[in-house]
Design a protein around this motif. Structure first.
Motif, PDB file in Angstrom:
ATOM      1  N   SER A 103      45.240  40.249  37.834  1.00  0.00           N
ATOM      2  CA  SER A 103      44.821  39.565  39.049  1.00  0.00           C
ATOM      3  C   SER A 103      43.324  39.704  39.317  1.00  0.00           C
ATOM      4  O   SER A 103      42.724  38.849  39.945  1.00  0.00           O
ATOM      5  CB  SER A 103      45.630  40.085  40.239  1.00  0.00           C
ATOM      6  OG  SER A 103      45.527  41.489  40.289  1.00  0.00           O
ATOM      7  N   SER A 104      42.700  40.784  38.814  1.00  0.00           N
ATOM      8  CA  SER A 104      41.275  40.960  39.090  1.00  0.00           C
ATOM      9  C   SER A 104      40.408  40.245  38.062  1.00  0.00           C
ATOM     10  O   SER A 104      39.182  40.217  38.195  1.00  0.00           O
ATOM     11  CB  SER A 104      40.934  42.451  39.111  1.00  0.00           C
ATOM     12  OG  SER A 104      41.212  42.999  37.844  1.00  0.00           O
ATOM     13  N   GLN A 152      39.979  33.625  39.924  1.00  0.00           N
ATOM     14  CA  GLN A 152      40.658  34.897  39.703  1.00  0.00           C
ATOM     15  C   GLN A 152      42.161  34.704  39.550  1.00  0.00           C
ATOM     16  O   GLN A 152      42.725  33.781  40.156  1.00  0.00           O
ATOM     17  CB  GLN A 152      40.435  35.779  40.925  1.00  0.00           C
ATOM     18  CG  GLN A 152      39.520  36.948  40.673  1.00  0.00           C
ATOM     19  CD  GLN A 152      39.481  37.804  41.899  1.00  0.00           C
ATOM     20  OE1 GLN A 152      38.853  37.429  42.879  1.00  0.00           O
ATOM     21  NE2 GLN A 152      40.178  38.919  41.847  1.00  0.00           N
ATOM     22  N   GLY A 153      42.779  35.594  38.786  1.00  0.00           N
ATOM     23  CA  GLY A 153      44.224  35.548  38.564  1.00  0.00           C
ATOM     24  C   GLY A 153      45.035  35.394  39.837  1.00  0.00           C
ATOM     25  O   GLY A 153      46.006  34.635  39.890  1.00  0.00           O
ATOM     26  N   THR A 154      44.607  36.096  40.902  1.00  0.00           N
ATOM     27  CA  THR A 154      45.349  36.059  42.171  1.00  0.00           C
ATOM     28  C   THR A 154      45.304  34.697  42.845  1.00  0.00           C
ATOM     29  O   THR A 154      46.146  34.388  43.676  1.00  0.00           O
ATOM     30  CB  THR A 154      44.741  37.040  43.208  1.00  0.00           C
ATOM     31  OG1 THR A 154      43.333  36.989  43.085  1.00  0.00           O
ATOM     32  CG2 THR A 154      45.249  38.445  43.011  1.00  0.00           C
ATOM     33  N   LYS A 155      44.296  33.887  42.505  1.00  0.00           N
ATOM     34  CA  LYS A 155      44.126  32.587  43.175  1.00  0.00           C
ATOM     35  C   LYS A 155      44.933  31.492  42.509  1.00  0.00           C
ATOM     36  O   LYS A 155      44.974  30.367  42.993  1.00  0.00           O
ATOM     37  CB  LYS A 155      42.636  32.179  43.158  1.00  0.00           C
ATOM     38  CG  LYS A 155      41.699  33.183  43.776  1.00  0.00           C
ATOM     39  CD  LYS A 155      41.589  32.962  45.290  1.00  0.00           C
ATOM     40  CE  LYS A 155      40.907  34.119  45.993  1.00  0.00           C
ATOM     41  NZ  LYS A 155      39.567  34.416  45.475  1.00  0.00           N
ATOM     42  N   GLN A 162      49.654  30.264  36.508  1.00  0.00           N
ATOM     43  CA  GLN A 162      49.854  31.590  35.892  1.00  0.00           C
ATOM     44  C   GLN A 162      50.742  31.489  34.662  1.00  0.00           C
ATOM     45  O   GLN A 162      50.478  32.120  33.641  1.00  0.00           O
ATOM     46  CB  GLN A 162      50.494  32.553  36.888  1.00  0.00           C
ATOM     47  CG  GLN A 162      49.542  32.967  37.980  1.00  0.00           C
ATOM     48  CD  GLN A 162      50.119  34.100  38.826  1.00  0.00           C
ATOM     49  OE1 GLN A 162      51.029  34.792  38.410  1.00  0.00           O
ATOM     50  NE2 GLN A 162      49.562  34.275  40.005  1.00  0.00           N
TER      51      GLN A 162
END
Ligand code: ATP
Length: 235
Positions: A94-95, A132-135, A141
């Motif tokens: 995620s980071s 970013q992975g979280t977005k 994903q």
């Protein structure tokens, strides 16, 4: 025509501690084939994938990959034989952004897709390169998780419920991706709960119950076997 066996699973048993979960799984996957493991929750599908990948501490039987017995090999050695695994939770960092996630896994063999090939398959990943992975959405994903395997040179792709939690339009997109990978010669083993999706992408289906394959159907059998499949899945 001769088809070569990519994966041969024989009398595969696996345990979580004292809990015996796989009871002699038997099936194989030919080179270039798409095979789905179908079955109810808790039947042992995910455990089968983990056992194939060397991620179950206690396992026995045989898992031959490209003619190499892997049952006693550690996960990192199995990965280097050219078998790439996408777990249910997808494992996106995620980071890290899309580009970093993509470039992180080591290339294990020649013949992996170039980043150009990858963005041709997944144009939206190029648009999201520095996100970013979280977005990322669930679909993005999932695509990133598949894309980064393709770069490593793995020719055999193992996907655990790639459509879980995704909107129908994204599910269709994943289906088209799998079809294109098949055309490129990849071999794919997947676990699916979504019967309609599974029947649209797979050549064969292995029905799993209580840690065993209790039936195998081809795509041609599916139409005549809808009632049987629904009863296996408890639908
Ligand atoms: P699902 O769709 O729910 O993931 P599945 O067919 O993939 O179903 P598995 O996840 O392989 O099933 O689980 C098989 C059995 O092993 C189930 O009875 C489950 O409760 C048990 N199990 C799964 N993971 C663990 C674990 N980490 N520790 C102990 N038992 C587990």
């Amino acid at each position: 025509t001769m088809t070569r066996t990519a994966l041969k699973v024989g009398v595969l048993n696996a345990w979580y501690g004292e809990s015996h979960v796989l009871h002699g799984m038997d099936f194989d996957v030919a080179e270039g084939e798409v095979v789905t493991l179908l079955g109810r929750n808790g039947a042992g599908k995910t455990t089968t994938l983990k056992a194939i990948m060397g991620l179950m501490e206690k396992r026995s039987g045989s898992v031959e990959f490209g003619g190499v017995e892997t049952i006693n090999l550690p996960a990192n050695r199995i990965g280097r034989l050219g078998i790439g695994y996408c777990p249910e939770e997808r494992g996106i960092f995620s980071s890290l952004n899309v580009e970093e996630n993509l470039l992180l896994p080591p290339v294990v063999r020649r013949g992996g897709l170039t980043t150009e090939d990858i963005f041709d398959l997944f144009p939206n990943l190029l648009e999201r390169l520095y996100s970013q992975g979280t977005k990322l959405s669930g679909g993005e994903q999932q695509m990133l998780a598949i894309a980064r395997i393709l770069r490593t040179g793995a020719q055999f792709i193992v996907l655990d419920e790639p459509t879980e939690g995704l909107a129908p339009v994204i599910v269709q997109q994943i289906g088209r991706t799998i079809e294109r990978l098949r055309q490129k010669g990849f071999t794919i083993l997947l676990v699916e709960q979504n019967l309609r999706f599974a029947t649209s992408v797979a050549d064969r289906f292995c029905v799993v119950e209580h840690g065993q394959v209790i039936d195998t159907l081809t795509r041609a059998d599916v139409d005549a076997s809808t009632a049987k499949l629904n009863s296996y899945l408890g639908v």
